[in-house]
Scaffold this motif. Structure first.
Motif, PDB file in Angstrom:
ATOM      1  N   GLY A 191      20.602  -2.975 -44.860  1.00 41.73           N
ATOM      2  CA  GLY A 191      19.923  -3.839 -43.907  1.00 41.73           C
ATOM      3  C   GLY A 191      19.662  -3.153 -42.577  1.00 41.73           C
ATOM      4  N   ALA A 192      20.092  -3.802 -41.492  1.00 42.40           N
ATOM      5  CA  ALA A 192      19.874  -3.255 -40.152  1.00 42.40           C
ATOM      6  C   ALA A 192      20.564  -1.916 -39.957  1.00 42.40           C
ATOM      7  CB  ALA A 192      20.349  -4.256 -39.105  1.00 42.40           C
ATOM      8  N   ARG A 209      13.503  -0.878 -37.871  1.00 45.13           N
ATOM      9  CA  ARG A 209      13.552  -1.611 -36.611  1.00 45.13           C
ATOM     10  C   ARG A 209      14.192  -2.986 -36.833  1.00 45.13           C
ATOM     11  NH1 ARG A 209       8.813  -3.210 -34.538  1.00 45.13           N
ATOM     12  NH2 ARG A 209       9.611  -3.180 -32.408  1.00 45.13           N
ATOM     13  N   PRO A 210      15.457  -3.157 -36.431  1.00 46.63           N
ATOM     14  CA  PRO A 210      16.053  -4.498 -36.484  1.00 46.63           C
ATOM     15  C   PRO A 210      15.479  -5.369 -35.364  1.00 46.63           C
ATOM     16  CG  PRO A 210      17.737  -2.750 -36.445  1.00 46.63           C
ATOM     17  CD  PRO A 210      16.432  -2.140 -36.045  1.00 46.63           C
ATOM     18  N   LEU A 211      15.073  -6.583 -35.717  1.00 48.88           N
ATOM     19  CA  LEU A 211      14.504  -7.528 -34.768  1.00 48.88           C
ATOM     20  C   LEU A 211      15.275  -8.840 -34.838  1.00 48.88           C
ATOM     21  CD1 LEU A 211      10.717  -6.954 -35.588  1.00 48.88           C
ATOM     22  CD2 LEU A 211      12.068  -5.862 -33.780  1.00 48.88           C
ATOM     23  N   ARG A 212      15.704  -9.312 -33.685  1.00 45.11           N
ATOM     24  CA  ARG A 212      16.503 -10.542 -33.659  1.00 45.11           C
ATOM     25  C   ARG A 212      15.611 -11.772 -33.835  1.00 45.11           C
ATOM     26  NH1 ARG A 212      18.600 -10.638 -28.454  1.00 45.11           N
ATOM     27  NH2 ARG A 212      17.177 -12.297 -27.829  1.00 45.11           N
ATOM     28  N   ARG A 213      16.065 -12.710 -34.668  1.00 45.95           N
ATOM     29  CA  ARG A 213      15.400 -13.995 -34.865  1.00 45.95           C
ATOM     30  C   ARG A 213      16.403 -15.098 -34.525  1.00 45.95           C
ATOM     31  NH1 ARG A 213      11.091 -15.943 -37.836  1.00 45.95           N
ATOM     32  NH2 ARG A 213      10.059 -14.236 -36.709  1.00 45.95           N
ATOM     33  N   THR A 214      15.986 -16.038 -33.685  1.00 49.91           N
ATOM     34  CA  THR A 214      16.850 -17.099 -33.185  1.00 49.91           C
ATOM     35  C   THR A 214      16.499 -18.425 -33.851  1.00 49.91           C
ATOM     36  OG1 THR A 214      16.936 -15.972 -31.048  1.00 49.91           O
ATOM     37  CG2 THR A 214      17.628 -18.285 -31.091  1.00 49.91           C
ATOM     38  N   ALA A 215      17.501 -19.236 -34.123  1.00 47.12           N
ATOM     39  CA  ALA A 215      17.284 -20.586 -34.647  1.00 47.12           C
ATOM     40  C   ALA A 215      18.311 -21.515 -34.037  1.00 47.12           C
ATOM     41  CB  ALA A 215      17.379 -20.606 -36.168  1.00 47.12           C
ATOM     42  N   ALA A 216      17.986 -22.788 -34.017  1.00 50.72           N
ATOM     43  CA  ALA A 216      18.891 -23.797 -33.467  1.00 50.72           C
ATOM     44  C   ALA A 216      18.642 -25.117 -34.169  1.00 50.72           C
ATOM     45  CB  ALA A 216      18.686 -23.949 -31.956  1.00 50.72           C
ATOM     46  N   VAL A 217      19.631 -25.981 -34.118  1.00 50.29           N
ATOM     47  CA  VAL A 217      19.469 -27.347 -34.586  1.00 50.29           C
ATOM     48  C   VAL A 217      19.588 -28.264 -33.381  1.00 50.29           C
ATOM     49  CG1 VAL A 217      20.437 -29.211 -35.995  1.00 50.29           C
ATOM     50  CG2 VAL A 217      20.344 -26.875 -36.903  1.00 50.29           C
ATOM     51  N   THR A 254      12.874  -9.879 -31.314  1.00 53.32           N
ATOM     52  CA  THR A 254      13.399  -9.125 -30.187  1.00 53.32           C
ATOM     53  C   THR A 254      14.075  -7.860 -30.692  1.00 53.32           C
ATOM     54  OG1 THR A 254      13.803 -11.204 -29.018  1.00 53.32           O
ATOM     55  CG2 THR A 254      14.884  -9.224 -28.163  1.00 53.32           C
ATOM     56  N   PRO A 255      13.605  -6.662 -30.306  1.00 50.48           N
ATOM     57  CA  PRO A 255      14.247  -5.421 -30.774  1.00 50.48           C
ATOM     58  C   PRO A 255      15.740  -5.421 -30.461  1.00 50.48           C
ATOM     59  CG  PRO A 255      12.175  -4.914 -29.701  1.00 50.48           C
ATOM     60  CD  PRO A 255      12.430  -6.374 -29.453  1.00 50.48           C
ATOM     61  N   SER A 256      16.524  -4.928 -31.405  1.00 49.17           N
ATOM     62  CA  SER A 256      17.977  -4.946 -31.272  1.00 49.17           C
ATOM     63  C   SER A 256      18.576  -3.734 -31.959  1.00 49.17           C
ATOM     64  CB  SER A 256      18.547  -6.226 -31.889  1.00 49.17           C
ATOM     65  OG  SER A 256      19.964  -6.203 -31.940  1.00 49.17           O
ATOM     66  N   GLU A 257      19.719  -3.317 -31.486  1.00 49.25           N
ATOM     67  CA  GLU A 257      20.542  -2.383 -32.242  1.00 49.25           C
ATOM     68  C   GLU A 257      21.196  -3.138 -33.393  1.00 49.25           C
ATOM     69  OE1 GLU A 257      21.038   1.002 -31.816  1.00 49.25           O
ATOM     70  OE2 GLU A 257      19.328   0.735 -30.465  1.00 49.25           O
TER      71      GLU A 257
END
Length: 353
Positions: A191-192, A209-217, A254-257
């Motif tokens: 993976g990342a 390129r790991p990219l952050r994905r955000t979710a919420a309830v 969002t680019p991330s390590e």
């Protein structure tokens, strides 16, 4: 004591367990996971859907080819249609998607509101419906593969981070936190962390390129559990019913390590703002939020196949946001690559590196 195997698979997320499943039985397989439990990172945080209209031609073909495995496992898909919605500045994208995928059903704003009563008709210029989409039981699919791999004889080692590796006499010798492992072939399904695994093996990275994905309830009233997944064509937000509330995301990249990803409060607020703009939900209170990493190759296509610079090393990486829905077909491709077996013609559209 060195553990001997035919194939070592590095990474016990969805990519790793599915490849291990396909290889086990006829081959001695060792599955290495750096965490204390499999599926701790992206797989365990995915709210995946089975969407045949999502992604480029390669991804869509792999998705279609994966359907039989989902049906075979049973109980992993729950019907939930997909509603693509488009404000006026996205009408060109809407027309292009209809031209590329004529099976999608165009809807007027009023017809879209009939499918999801929370949508604002005056916000939309048009919509497209994928009626046969489904929610995926991600952990159920992961357990299908992980349990199946174990029943077929695969050895699963947790807390087994890779420290380094080298080739000796046609075999890979890996130094791991769980002890040395030797195998004729190594599958990099990390993976990342895939590029870091390559570096540990002395192999050039691919530029993942790991990219952050955000979710919420968020809490909401008047939510109909039968609403579709609603996403805008510009991929700036999506939402769907979740329990008594609504799952929302700003569809961020969002680019991330490589890391244990955490949500950013601003991204959560942005998701709520965008969904509120397009709906009458009036979301305010967030119950929980999380983030995961979606990892892409530079051309955003999945990578599956042998590394020409390192005999016996194979990649299954760069699945991005499609990794769950294409896992069955991609795993069959990767396993065929490792063993030199035939790859079904229907799967030949995906790239072998």
């Amino acid at each position: 004591m060195v553990i001997e195997a035919d194939v070592v698979v590095i990474g016990a997320g969805m990519a790793g367990v599915s490849v291990a499943y396909e290889l086990a039985g006829e081959h001695a397989v060792v599955l290495l996971e750096q965490e204390s439990q499999p599926a701790y990172h992206t797989t365990g945080r995915s709210a995946a859907m089975f969407l045949e209209s999502y992604g480029g031609p390669e991804v869509r073909a792999l998705t279609a080819a994966s359907r039989a495995r989902f049906d075979e496992a049973g109980g992993l898909l729950s019907p939930r249609s997909l509603l693509w919605v488009a404000p006026g500045d996205q009408l060109a994208e809407l027309s292009a998607l209809v031209a590329a995928q004529p099976e999608l059903v165009p809807l007027s704003p009023a017809e879209a509101v009939a499918r999801c009563s929370a949508l604002r008709a005056d916000w939309m210029a048009g919509a497209l419906l994928e009626e046969n989409a489904s929610e995926i039981d991600v952990l159920g699919l992961h357990q299908f593969y992980l349990g199946g791999a174990r029943r077929r004889g695969a050895t699963v080692l947790v807390d087994a981070a890779l420290r380094g590796g080298r080739q000796e006499s046609g075999r890979w010798v890996l130094d791991t936190a769980a002890g040395p492992v030797s195998a004729a072939a190594v599958v990099n399904a990390a993976g990342a962390w895939a590029d870091r695994v390559a570096a540990a093996l002395g192999v050039p990275p691919l530029g993942m390129r790991p990219l952050r994905r955000t979710a919420a309830v968020a809490r909401a009233t008047g939510v109909d559990r039968g609403w579709p997944l609603v996403a805008d064509l510009g991929e700036t937000f999506y939402f769907r019913p979740e329990g008594a509330g609504v799952l929302v995301s700003p569809a961020d990249e969002t680019p991330s390590e490589p890391c244990d990803a955490r949500p950013d409060d601003l991204d959560v607020a942005l998701a709520v703002e965008r969904v509120n703009e397009a709906t009458t939900l009036g979301l305010r209170s967030v119950v929980t939020a999380w983030a995961g990493l979606r990892t892409f190759a530079p051309d955003r296509k999945p990578v599956a196949g042998p590394d020409p610079a390192a005999p016996g090393l194979f990649w299954v990486a760069g699945q991005g946001g499609y990794g769950i829905q294409i896992a069955p077909a991609l795993a069959r491709m990767a396993a065929g690559s490792v063993t030199g077996g035939a790859v079904p013609h229907a799967l030949s559209v995906a790239r072998f590196r």
